[in-house]
Write an enzyme that holds these catalytic residues in place. Structure first.
Site, PDB file in Angstrom:
ATOM      1  N   GLY A  82     -60.775  -0.863   7.617  1.00 45.47           N
ATOM      2  CA  GLY A  82     -60.472   0.251   8.506  1.00 45.47           C
ATOM      3  C   GLY A  82     -61.674   1.153   8.658  1.00 45.47           C
ATOM      4  O   GLY A  82     -62.810   0.743   8.445  1.00 45.47           O
ATOM      5  N   CYS A  83     -61.415   2.404   9.001  1.00 44.27           N
ATOM      6  CA  CYS A  83     -62.490   3.378   9.192  1.00 44.27           C
ATOM      7  C   CYS A  83     -63.329   3.466   7.925  1.00 44.27           C
ATOM      8  O   CYS A  83     -62.808   3.680   6.826  1.00 44.27           O
ATOM      9  CB  CYS A  83     -61.897   4.746   9.537  1.00 44.27           C
ATOM     10  N   PHE A  84     -64.635   3.330   8.074  1.00 42.96           N
ATOM     11  CA  PHE A  84     -65.491   3.255   6.883  1.00 42.96           C
ATOM     12  C   PHE A  84     -65.622   4.569   6.130  1.00 42.96           C
ATOM     13  O   PHE A  84     -66.032   4.585   4.982  1.00 42.96           O
ATOM     14  CB  PHE A  84     -66.856   2.649   7.172  1.00 42.96           C
ATOM     15  N   TRP A  85     -65.269   5.693   6.740  1.00 44.75           N
ATOM     16  CA  TRP A  85     -65.393   6.977   6.046  1.00 44.75           C
ATOM     17  C   TRP A  85     -64.540   7.007   4.775  1.00 44.75           C
ATOM     18  O   TRP A  85     -65.003   7.385   3.707  1.00 44.75           O
ATOM     19  CB  TRP A  85     -64.973   8.131   6.939  1.00 44.75           C
ATOM     20  N   HIS A 138     -56.883   6.574   4.340  1.00 44.41           N
ATOM     21  CA  HIS A 138     -56.837   5.711   3.163  1.00 44.41           C
ATOM     22  C   HIS A 138     -56.158   6.400   1.988  1.00 44.41           C
ATOM     23  O   HIS A 138     -56.260   7.634   1.828  1.00 44.41           O
ATOM     24  CB  HIS A 138     -58.250   5.259   2.765  1.00 44.41           C
TER      25      HIS A 138
END
Length: 195
Positions: free
Chosen positions: A46-49, A191
């Site tokens: 998903g979003c890497f942040w 997350h």
């Protein structure tokens, strides 16, 4: 007197060359030792942040953690390129770790911090760039990832759709994406630890 001076000059030249020689081999040895003891692992979840935040938090002794793009066909893609969904890249986190960290432990955190049963998405983030993926750097990592998958799949009610792809060229994301949630504590993150 001149012989003594010449002799000293020759000794000084030899001494200087010897020092350069020793320093050169020390540098070579350090580089070789560093390269031998550092491994890479790359994950798309998903979003890497948020993924980056969890890896930094749970493994503070990682050698490096970078967010970027991997698995596509465009040379040196930008965030804007990857967001189109047409480059084939996934948003990924690539970590470098030493012998004090086991690849299996990195895999376990990867499985825990996202929902690998969602195809090409994580929460509100939709597209192939958000796919769940293990990008393995060698066959040993591939086999270990498959083993850990077998161990954790009972923790999920739906089938796992994570892809296992050989790691290709990693493209580091733009600087403002690196440590994004440290710089923007109220930034977006979907997350959490699922188990």
């Amino acid at each position: 007197y001149q012989r003594r001076v010449r002799g000293r000059r020759n000794v000084n030249k030899k001494s200087t060359l010897y020092r350069i020689f020793v320093v050169y081999f020390i540098i070579i040895f350090i580089q070789a030792t560093h390269n031998m003891s550092v491994s890479k692992a790359t994950f798309g979840a998903g979003c890497f942040w948020g993924v980056e935040k969890f890896f930094r938090k749970h493994f503070p002794n990682l050698k490096s953690v970078q967010v970027g793009y991997l698995g596509g066909h465009l040379h040196n893609p930008t965030y804007k390129d990857v967001c189109t969904g047409s480059t084939g890249h996934a948003e990924v986190v690539q970590v470098e770790y030493g012998p004090d960290i086991q690849y299996r432990d990195l895999l376990t955190l990867f499985w825990r911090l996202h929902d690998p049963t969602q195809l090409n998405r994580q929460g509100n983030d939709v597209g192939t760039q958000y796919r769940s993926a293990v990008f393995y750097h060698n066959e040993e990592q591939h086999q270990e990832a498959l083993k850990v998958l077998e161990e954790v799949k009972s923790k999920f009610k739906q089938p796992i759709v994570t892809t296992f792809e050989p790691a290709s060229q990693f493209w580091k994301a733009e600087d403002y994406h690196q440590n994004y949630l440290d710089h923007n504590p109220n930034g977006y993150c979907n997350h959490r630890l699922y188990w």
